[in-house]
Motif scaffolding. Structure first.
Motif, PDB file in Angstrom:
ATOM      1  N   ARG A   3      34.200  38.146  78.418  1.00 19.09           N
ATOM      2  CA  ARG A   3      35.662  38.292  78.475  1.00 19.09           C
ATOM      3  C   ARG A   3      36.190  39.059  77.257  1.00 19.09           C
ATOM      4  NH1 ARG A   3      38.976  33.248  80.618  1.00 19.09           N
ATOM      5  NH2 ARG A   3      37.754  33.913  82.420  1.00 19.09           N
ATOM      6  N   PHE A   4      35.558  38.829  76.101  1.00 20.73           N
ATOM      7  CA  PHE A   4      35.952  39.541  74.875  1.00 20.73           C
ATOM      8  C   PHE A   4      35.716  41.042  75.028  1.00 20.73           C
ATOM      9  CE2 PHE A   4      34.520  41.306  70.760  1.00 20.73           C
ATOM     10  CZ  PHE A   4      35.710  41.218  70.054  1.00 20.73           C
ATOM     11  N   LEU A   5      34.561  41.398  75.573  1.00 17.93           N
ATOM     12  CA  LEU A   5      34.248  42.814  75.794  1.00 17.93           C
ATOM     13  C   LEU A   5      35.187  43.434  76.815  1.00 17.93           C
ATOM     14  CD1 LEU A   5      30.332  42.676  75.855  1.00 17.93           C
ATOM     15  CD2 LEU A   5      31.765  43.672  74.076  1.00 17.93           C
ATOM     16  N   GLU A   6      35.507  42.681  77.860  1.00 19.74           N
ATOM     17  CA  GLU A   6      36.436  43.182  78.871  1.00 19.74           C
ATOM     18  C   GLU A   6      37.806  43.463  78.265  1.00 19.74           C
ATOM     19  OE1 GLU A   6      36.508  40.317  82.000  1.00 19.74           O
ATOM     20  OE2 GLU A   6      34.743  41.160  83.008  1.00 19.74           O
ATOM     21  N   ASN A   7      38.249  42.588  77.366  1.00 14.89           N
ATOM     22  CA  ASN A   7      39.551  42.787  76.700  1.00 14.89           C
ATOM     23  C   ASN A   7      39.549  44.044  75.842  1.00 14.89           C
ATOM     24  OD1 ASN A   7      40.837  40.538  77.767  1.00 14.89           O
ATOM     25  ND2 ASN A   7      40.091  39.160  76.162  1.00 14.89           N
ATOM     26  N   ILE A   8      38.440  44.276  75.138  1.00 16.81           N
ATOM     27  CA  ILE A   8      38.321  45.487  74.306  1.00 16.81           C
ATOM     28  C   ILE A   8      38.375  46.731  75.182  1.00 16.81           C
ATOM     29  CG2 ILE A   8      36.751  46.825  72.852  1.00 16.81           C
ATOM     30  CD1 ILE A   8      35.833  44.241  71.585  1.00 16.81           C
ATOM     31  N   ILE A   9      37.611  46.698  76.284  1.00 17.75           N
ATOM     32  CA  ILE A   9      37.550  47.855  77.185  1.00 17.75           C
ATOM     33  C   ILE A   9      38.914  48.140  77.803  1.00 17.75           C
ATOM     34  CG2 ILE A   9      36.565  48.727  79.345  1.00 17.75           C
ATOM     35  CD1 ILE A   9      34.026  47.040  78.577  1.00 17.75           C
ATOM     36  N   LEU A  10      39.619  47.088  78.210  1.00 19.22           N
ATOM     37  CA  LEU A  10      40.909  47.265  78.873  1.00 19.22           C
ATOM     38  C   LEU A  10      42.016  47.658  77.901  1.00 19.22           C
ATOM     39  CD1 LEU A  10      40.806  44.235  81.357  1.00 19.22           C
ATOM     40  CD2 LEU A  10      40.634  46.662  81.942  1.00 19.22           C
ATOM     41  N   ASN A  11      41.990  47.093  76.680  1.00 19.83           N
ATOM     42  CA  ASN A  11      43.075  47.321  75.716  1.00 19.83           C
ATOM     43  C   ASN A  11      42.803  48.480  74.762  1.00 19.83           C
ATOM     44  OD1 ASN A  11      44.632  45.114  76.672  1.00 19.83           O
ATOM     45  ND2 ASN A  11      43.331  43.704  75.524  1.00 19.83           N
ATOM     46  N   LEU A  15      38.686  53.840  72.465  1.00 17.12           N
ATOM     47  CA  LEU A  15      37.529  53.602  71.589  1.00 17.12           C
ATOM     48  C   LEU A  15      36.222  53.705  72.366  1.00 17.12           C
ATOM     49  CD1 LEU A  15      38.721  50.613  69.361  1.00 17.12           C
ATOM     50  CD2 LEU A  15      38.462  53.012  68.697  1.00 17.12           C
ATOM     51  N   VAL A  16      36.249  53.299  73.626  1.00 23.19           N
ATOM     52  CA  VAL A  16      35.057  53.393  74.471  1.00 23.19           C
ATOM     53  C   VAL A  16      34.731  54.860  74.739  1.00 23.19           C
ATOM     54  CG1 VAL A  16      33.978  52.713  76.653  1.00 23.19           C
ATOM     55  CG2 VAL A  16      35.637  51.190  75.556  1.00 23.19           C
ATOM     56  N   TYR A  17      35.755  55.669  75.007  1.00 25.10           N
ATOM     57  CA  TYR A  17      35.531  57.099  75.232  1.00 25.10           C
ATOM     58  C   TYR A  17      35.011  57.777  73.961  1.00 25.10           C
ATOM     59  CZ  TYR A  17      37.886  56.737  79.740  1.00 25.10           C
ATOM     60  OH  TYR A  17      38.217  56.401  81.024  1.00 25.10           O
ATOM     61  N   PHE A  18      35.535  57.358  72.813  1.00 25.11           N
ATOM     62  CA  PHE A  18      35.031  57.892  71.542  1.00 25.11           C
ATOM     63  C   PHE A  18      33.568  57.485  71.347  1.00 25.11           C
ATOM     64  CE2 PHE A  18      34.148  57.329  66.980  1.00 25.11           C
ATOM     65  CZ  PHE A  18      34.329  58.635  66.544  1.00 25.11           C
ATOM     66  N   PHE A  19      33.230  56.265  71.740  1.00 22.97           N
ATOM     67  CA  PHE A  19      31.851  55.782  71.651  1.00 22.97           C
ATOM     68  C   PHE A  19      30.936  56.627  72.540  1.00 22.97           C
ATOM     69  CE2 PHE A  19      28.466  52.976  73.322  1.00 22.97           C
ATOM     70  CZ  PHE A  19      27.811  52.693  72.135  1.00 22.97           C
ATOM     71  N   ILE A  20      31.403  57.004  73.735  1.00 19.20           N
ATOM     72  CA  ILE A  20      30.628  57.866  74.630  1.00 19.20           C
ATOM     73  C   ILE A  20      30.360  59.214  73.964  1.00 19.20           C
ATOM     74  CG2 ILE A  20      30.680  59.130  76.820  1.00 19.20           C
ATOM     75  CD1 ILE A  20      32.340  56.797  77.956  1.00 19.20           C
ATOM     76  N   PHE A  21      31.411  59.780  73.366  1.00 16.04           N
ATOM     77  CA  PHE A  21      31.255  61.046  72.634  1.00 16.04           C
ATOM     78  C   PHE A  21      30.230  60.900  71.510  1.00 16.04           C
ATOM     79  CE2 PHE A  21      32.528  62.932  68.554  1.00 16.04           C
ATOM     80  CZ  PHE A  21      32.224  64.264  68.806  1.00 16.04           C
ATOM     81  N   LEU A  22      30.330  59.811  70.744  1.00 16.69           N
ATOM     82  CA  LEU A  22      29.453  59.585  69.597  1.00 16.69           C
ATOM     83  C   LEU A  22      27.991  59.439  70.028  1.00 16.69           C
ATOM     84  CD1 LEU A  22      29.686  59.260  66.512  1.00 16.69           C
ATOM     85  CD2 LEU A  22      29.779  56.787  66.878  1.00 16.69           C
ATOM     86  N   VAL A  23      27.758  58.691  71.100  1.00 15.17           N
ATOM     87  CA  VAL A  23      26.392  58.470  71.596  1.00 15.17           C
ATOM     88  C   VAL A  23      25.764  59.786  72.036  1.00 15.17           C
ATOM     89  CG1 VAL A  23      25.039  57.464  73.487  1.00 15.17           C
ATOM     90  CG2 VAL A  23      26.671  56.058  72.249  1.00 15.17           C
ATOM     91  N   THR A  24      26.490  60.564  72.839  1.00 16.94           N
ATOM     92  CA  THR A  24      25.937  61.824  73.341  1.00 16.94           C
ATOM     93  C   THR A  24      25.776  62.855  72.218  1.00 16.94           C
ATOM     94  OG1 THR A  24      28.189  62.448  74.021  1.00 16.94           O
ATOM     95  CG2 THR A  24      26.745  61.525  75.702  1.00 16.94           C
ATOM     96  N   GLY A  46      27.751  53.752  82.781  1.00 21.78           N
ATOM     97  CA  GLY A  46      27.831  53.937  84.232  1.00 21.78           C
ATOM     98  C   GLY A  46      28.236  52.654  84.939  1.00 21.78           C
ATOM     99  N   LEU A  47      27.756  51.530  84.421  1.00 25.76           N
ATOM    100  CA  LEU A  47      28.119  50.215  84.975  1.00 25.76           C
ATOM    101  C   LEU A  47      29.627  49.988  84.869  1.00 25.76           C
ATOM    102  CD1 LEU A  47      26.502  47.737  86.122  1.00 25.76           C
ATOM    103  CD2 LEU A  47      26.669  46.749  83.852  1.00 25.76           C
ATOM    104  N   LEU A  48      30.193  50.363  83.720  1.00 28.00           N
ATOM    105  CA  LEU A  48      31.642  50.226  83.513  1.00 28.00           C
ATOM    106  C   LEU A  48      32.429  51.163  84.439  1.00 28.00           C
ATOM    107  CD1 LEU A  48      31.765  50.019  79.600  1.00 28.00           C
ATOM    108  CD2 LEU A  48      32.013  48.133  81.234  1.00 28.00           C
ATOM    109  N   ILE A  49      31.853  52.359  84.678  1.00 29.05           N
ATOM    110  CA  ILE A  49      32.495  53.295  85.613  1.00 29.05           C
ATOM    111  C   ILE A  49      32.456  52.714  87.025  1.00 29.05           C
ATOM    112  CG2 ILE A  49      32.354  55.587  86.667  1.00 29.05           C
ATOM    113  CD1 ILE A  49      31.125  56.574  84.008  1.00 29.05           C
ATOM    114  N   GLY A  50      31.286  52.155  87.404  1.00 31.31           N
ATOM    115  CA  GLY A  50      31.137  51.557  88.729  1.00 31.31           C
ATOM    116  C   GLY A  50      32.082  50.403  88.956  1.00 31.31           C
ATOM    117  N   LYS A  51      32.394  49.663  87.887  1.00 33.40           N
ATOM    118  CA  LYS A  51      33.331  48.540  87.981  1.00 33.40           C
ATOM    119  C   LYS A  51      34.780  48.989  87.779  1.00 33.40           C
ATOM    120  CE  LYS A  51      30.336  44.698  86.699  1.00 33.40           C
ATOM    121  NZ  LYS A  51      30.751  43.810  87.795  1.00 33.40           N
ATOM    122  N   LYS A  52      34.958  50.308  87.617  1.00 33.00           N
ATOM    123  CA  LYS A  52      36.283  50.931  87.491  1.00 33.00           C
ATOM    124  C   LYS A  52      37.012  50.569  86.198  1.00 33.00           C
ATOM    125  CE  LYS A  52      37.350  52.162  92.177  1.00 33.00           C
ATOM    126  NZ  LYS A  52      38.370  52.226  93.227  1.00 33.00           N
TER     127      LYS A  52
END
Length: 254
Positions: A3-11, A15-24, A46-52
């Motif tokens: 639930r904590f991770l879901e809150n970070i992703i939603l709010n 930061l998640v998109y920046f993390f994607i940039f950083l990883v690649t 991809g899992l997060l994309i699949g879960k929208k």
């Protein structure tokens, strides 16, 4: 924790998109990319994309940006290393096996080395670096570079996207199992076909995953893989969850 991770992703989605940039970006950076489990990270994205939770187009955009920036830096580090004899000789001494392997691929076919080499963790961080060291013109590698940058993130996202969608379908354990088997078999078959194409002339002297496989054995193995792929594909499309899955999969791109 979930639930904590879901809150970070939603709010804090940015930061998640920046993390994607950083990883690649780090994955495409010479040396650094060797120590990063990017395929696992990309699966979870991809899992997060699949879960929208994430938008597939924004995720791909930041992935492309990261890949290109990492590649540009790696290319010019390669040129610098070529001009620095101390660094160049030290690199050859320390990473001789990797260098010989990729140099062999470069000699055989630069286009397919770029196109498929990005999907192999030990080759990916060195593609642009070695291009710079070998002083290969940017014009010669531009087309395969663009194609490989476009395909790699999407290819890595797909297994996670499929898993995320299947997880949202009720009573889909058997369907998810068929989907997982199908995805893994397709990925492994693509790897074998690439290996066969690149090493066809010396296949009798090579090993795949530690197993000695000659041309005849390779043909039988590919035939068996195609049979199993077809089997799981028919199981997927005949499953009652397939219609729901197909509808949810299309919705990811709309």
């Amino acid at each position: 924790m979930i639930r904590f991770l879901e809150n970070i992703i939603l709010n804090y989605t940015f930061l998640v998109y920046f993390f994607i940039f950083l990883v690649t970006f780090l994955e495409s950076l010479v040396f650094v990319g060797l120590f990063l489990p990017s395929n696992i990270i990309m699966f979870f994205i991809g899992l997060l994309i699949g879960k929208k939770y994430l938008n597939i187009y924004l995720s791909c955009f930041f992935s492309y940006f990261g890949c290109i920036l990492g590649d540009i830096i790696s290319y010019y580090v390669g040129i610098y290393s070529k001009n620095n004899s101390v660094f160049f000789d030290g690199f050859l001494l320390k990473y001789n096996n990797i260098f010989n392997k990729i140099f062999f691929l470069f000699k055989n076919n630069i286009f397919f080395t770029f196109l498929f080499g990005r999907f192999f963790g030990f080759i990916r961080p060195f593609l642009l670096f070695l291009s710079g060291m070998l002083l290969i013109s940017i014009n010669k590698i531009l087309v395969p570079e663009i194609i490989s940058v476009f395909l790699w993130p999407l290819f890595c996202f797909i297994p996670g996207i499929l898993t995320g969608i299947a997880a949202n379908i009720p009573n889909s354990k058997i369907f998810s199992f068929y989907l997982l088997c199908f995805s893994l078999l397709v990925i492994f078959t693509i790897y074998l076909l690439y290996y066969w194409y690149m090493y066809n002339d010396v296949l009798n002297e090579k090993q795949i995953l530690g197993l000695s496989i000659n041309v005849n054995k390779m043909k039988y193995l590919l035939f068996i893989l195609f049979v199993f792929i077809l089997f799981f594909f028919t199981k997927i499309i005949s499953n009652s969850s397939f219609f729901i899955f197909k509808k949810m999969f299309y919705s990811i791109f709309i």
